[in-house]
Scaffold this motif. Structure first.
Motif, mmCIF file in Angstrom:
data_model
loop_
_atom_site.group_PDB
_atom_site.id
_atom_site.type_symbol
_atom_site.label_atom_id
_atom_site.label_comp_id
_atom_site.label_asym_id
_atom_site.label_seq_id
_atom_site.Cartn_x
_atom_site.Cartn_y
_atom_site.Cartn_z
ATOM 1 N N GLU A 120 0.740 -1.095 0.036
ATOM 2 C CA GLU A 120 0.075 0.044 -0.115
ATOM 3 C C GLU A 120 0.947 1.494 -0.018
ATOM 4 O OE1 GLU A 120 -3.465 2.193 2.923
ATOM 5 O OE2 GLU A 120 -3.260 0.061 2.749
ATOM 6 N N VAL A 123 2.276 1.905 -3.367
ATOM 7 C CA VAL A 123 1.683 1.979 -4.357
ATOM 8 C C VAL A 123 0.974 3.737 -4.174
ATOM 9 C CG1 VAL A 123 -1.014 1.723 -5.470
ATOM 10 C CG2 VAL A 123 0.643 -0.219 -4.637
ATOM 11 N N ARG A 124 0.815 4.093 -3.138
ATOM 12 C CA ARG A 124 0.476 5.520 -2.692
ATOM 13 C C ARG A 124 1.491 6.437 -3.213
ATOM 14 N NH1 ARG A 124 -4.144 6.198 -0.124
ATOM 15 N NH2 ARG A 124 -5.239 4.366 1.154
ATOM 16 N N LEU A 127 1.861 6.387 -7.187
ATOM 17 C CA LEU A 127 0.869 7.503 -7.627
ATOM 18 C C LEU A 127 0.873 8.724 -7.514
ATOM 19 C CD1 LEU A 127 -2.404 5.273 -6.893
ATOM 20 C CD2 LEU A 127 -1.498 5.456 -8.911
ATOM 21 N N VAL A 314 0.015 -5.695 -7.302
ATOM 22 C CA VAL A 314 0.380 -4.348 -6.980
ATOM 23 C C VAL A 314 -0.905 -3.524 -6.366
ATOM 24 C CG1 VAL A 314 0.777 -2.201 -7.934
ATOM 25 C CG2 VAL A 314 2.298 -4.187 -8.534
ATOM 26 N N SER A 315 -1.755 -3.671 -7.198
ATOM 27 C CA SER A 315 -3.258 -3.174 -6.661
ATOM 28 C C SER A 315 -4.304 -3.137 -7.824
ATOM 29 C CB SER A 315 -2.959 -1.660 -6.386
ATOM 30 O OG SER A 315 -4.214 -0.938 -6.126
ATOM 31 N N VAL A 318 -4.645 -0.249 -10.050
ATOM 32 C CA VAL A 318 -3.454 -0.167 -10.904
ATOM 33 C C VAL A 318 -3.597 -1.445 -12.088
ATOM 34 C CG1 VAL A 318 -0.947 0.169 -11.507
ATOM 35 C CG2 VAL A 318 -2.041 0.836 -9.450
ATOM 36 N N ALA A 351 3.010 4.465 -12.543
ATOM 37 C CA ALA A 351 3.071 3.954 -11.076
ATOM 38 C C ALA A 351 3.432 2.674 -11.005
ATOM 39 C CB ALA A 351 1.601 4.284 -10.578
ATOM 40 N N ALA A 352 2.929 1.744 -11.783
ATOM 41 C CA ALA A 352 3.361 0.221 -11.779
ATOM 42 C C ALA A 352 4.798 -0.015 -11.885
ATOM 43 C CB ALA A 352 2.626 -0.390 -13.052
ATOM 44 N N VAL A 355 6.527 1.026 -8.856
ATOM 45 C CA VAL A 355 6.576 -0.097 -7.557
ATOM 46 C C VAL A 355 7.432 -1.033 -8.008
ATOM 47 C CG1 VAL A 355 5.100 -1.602 -6.612
ATOM 48 C CG2 VAL A 355 4.030 0.524 -7.079
ATOM 49 N N TRP A 361 10.113 -3.787 -3.288
ATOM 50 C CA TRP A 361 9.429 -4.798 -4.020
ATOM 51 C C TRP A 361 9.775 -6.261 -3.742
ATOM 52 C CZ3 TRP A 361 4.653 -5.516 -5.961
ATOM 53 C CH2 TRP A 361 4.405 -6.663 -6.844
#
Length: 470
Positions: A120, A123-124, A127, A314-315, A318, A351-352, A355, A361
């Motif tokens: 999390e 990812v934040r 982004l 990842v999310s 995303v 963003a991906a 990460v 990671w």
């Protein structure tokens, strides 16, 4: 007068309106002021409240009237039957795995990992950085950001043995999630009404994508270790198919992983028939006791079309994945993707990439392996204690799911309804069969929310199975 006064007047007027016919005219503001002993502002505020509720309507220069009720007639959509005609492959309803459920249920049905299993913070932060970069306003290349293409190619290349050509960034097409990539692969490499071989059971989304593409699905039965190469060869011969969709690592829903020797034999069959193997590596980041090695790493002749997803690991916000293909097949898939969605959001790609290139990671994935193992084992233990009637045919070495064989005669759909009434949501196994189910199954996700509720969920399942047997 305060708000209480205007509310009181509105309540009194509402009671009066109930006795009047539509179109009746209300007394003037001056009359209402005198009648209720209120100021003009308070009366007007009450009238505005009634108007906002649709009870009265004001006609400037004329007055205020009781609003006429609009008669709602039943809509007739019968004309669409003739316009749409028959559909050769009716699309299934939304799968159970995509359903949203209240927080107070035991959710075994989800197809996604719980939020606590996601990176999390990474990812934040990614982004936020992407939003401040050029990616937030720039048009990305149709095939994807070159840096992200390079990452996907490099990841697969690290698993490629000596003597086999490694993929290049130019072989990669970035996707808005691999679900859309499946539809493109089926359309571009098979074509409408053409046969496509598919593991059975298999991912419900692949069945849906095949229906959308209009291809004819030919099921190939799979056991605890994968398909029988002889069955696969016979299916190629009998159907003339040139495409086989499979999940060699941590198959959804069974959790099975092909042995290395089986993978080599399947590749031989595919090559002998001049066909493609569509390898869906959806759970690449979810190894538990093994490490996935893609079959695509053993092929440089273009027989394997490789799908790699980042959405689940990842999310879900995303939605980024990739397809790696070579030769004319790659160009056909790219043409279909360009026609379908033109390009993938550059912001999400950036963003991906952020990460998966962070040092954290690797650390996250290492910790995820232990978390998934603990959850899987807790659910296995809970089922063995509370629902011994359900048999786990494969203890998955990775992935997110357990595949349960139920006692003969069990109706999975009815069981799912009874479980939900008791606060437990499960996914009936019929959704994972491209043809008729070969038995009663359910799929349980051990990566969902609140693993502490697993024993309670297993207890409900066991009680209902016992009741069904009695």
């Amino acid at each position: 007068m305060n708000n209480d006064s205007s509310s009181r007047i509105a309540d009194q007027l509402r009671a009066w309106l109930a006795t009047e016919p539509p179109g009746a005219r209300l007394p003037s503001t001056r009359s209402l002021v005198a009648q209720h002993g209120a100021g003009p502002v308070t009366v007007q505020k009450a009238l505005r409240a009634l108007e906002a509720q649709g009870l009265v309507e004001t006609r400037p220069g004329v007055g205020t009237f009781v609003r006429a009720a609009h008669t709602v007639r039943a809509a007739d959509h019968g004309w669409q039957t003739a316009a749409l005609r028959g559909h050769q492959a009716p699309l299934r309803s939304v799968a159970t795995a995509l359903r949203s459920t209240p927080n107070d249920v035991v959710a075994f049905h989800s197809g996604y990992p719980d939020r606590e299993l996601l990176p999390e913070r990474m990812v934040r932060a990614a982004l936020t950085r992407a939003a401040r970069s050029e990616a937030a306003l720039s048009l990305p290349p149709v095939a994807g950001l070159p840096e992200l293409q390079s990452w996907f190619a490099h990841e697969l290349g690290t698993a490629t043995p000596a003597g086999v050509g490694t993929p290049t960034p130019g072989d990669v097409i970035v996707l808005p999630g691999t679900q859309s990539g499946l539809s493109s692969v089926f359309r571009a490499l098979a074509g409408a009404a053409r046969p496509v071989l598919m593991e059975s059971p298999t991912y419900w989304g692949a069945i849906l994508a095949a229906a959308q593409a209009g291809v004819h699905v030919v099921p190939v039965p799979v056991g605890a270790a994968g398909p029988d190469p002889a069955d696969l060869a016979r299916a190629f011969r009998e159907t003339g198919a040139r495409l086989f969709y499979a999940q060699p690592n941590y198959a959804n829903p069974t959790g099975a992983q092909w042995p290395a020797e089986l993978g080599r034999r399947v590749l031989e069959v595919v090559r002998e028939h001049g066909a493609f193997l569509v390898e869906d590596d959806w759970a690449h980041d979810f190894g538990i006791t093994t490490t996935p090695v893609p079959l695509a790493a053993q092929d440089d002749s273009g027989h394997v079309v490789y799908l790699r997803s980042l959405t689940k690991s990842v999310s879900p916000a995303v939605r980024v994945g990739a397809v790696i293909a070579r030769g004319p097949a790659r160009e056909r898939i790219l043409a279909d993707r360009a026609a379908e969605s033109m390009y993938v959001s550059g912001l999400l790609q950036a963003a991906a990439l952020d990460v998966v290139t962070q040092p954290g990671w690797t650390t996250h994935r290492r910790g995820l392996r232990h978390q998934l193992r603990a959850r899987r084992d807790l659910l296995l233990t809970s089922l063995a204690e509370h629902a011994p009637q359900a048999r786990v045919e494969v203890v998955p070495p990775g992935g997110l799911n357990l595949w349960l064989r139920l006692p003969d005669g069990t109706d999975p759909a009815r069981l799912a309804r009874d479980c939900e009434a008791a606060g437990v949501v499960i996914a009936p196994g019929s959704e994972w069969f491209p043809a008729e189910p070969t038995g009663p199954f359910v799929r349980l996700n051990y990566a969902g929310a609140d693993p502490g509720a697993f024993p309670d969920g297993a207890r409900v399942l066991g009680e209902l199975l016992a009741r069904n047997r009695d």
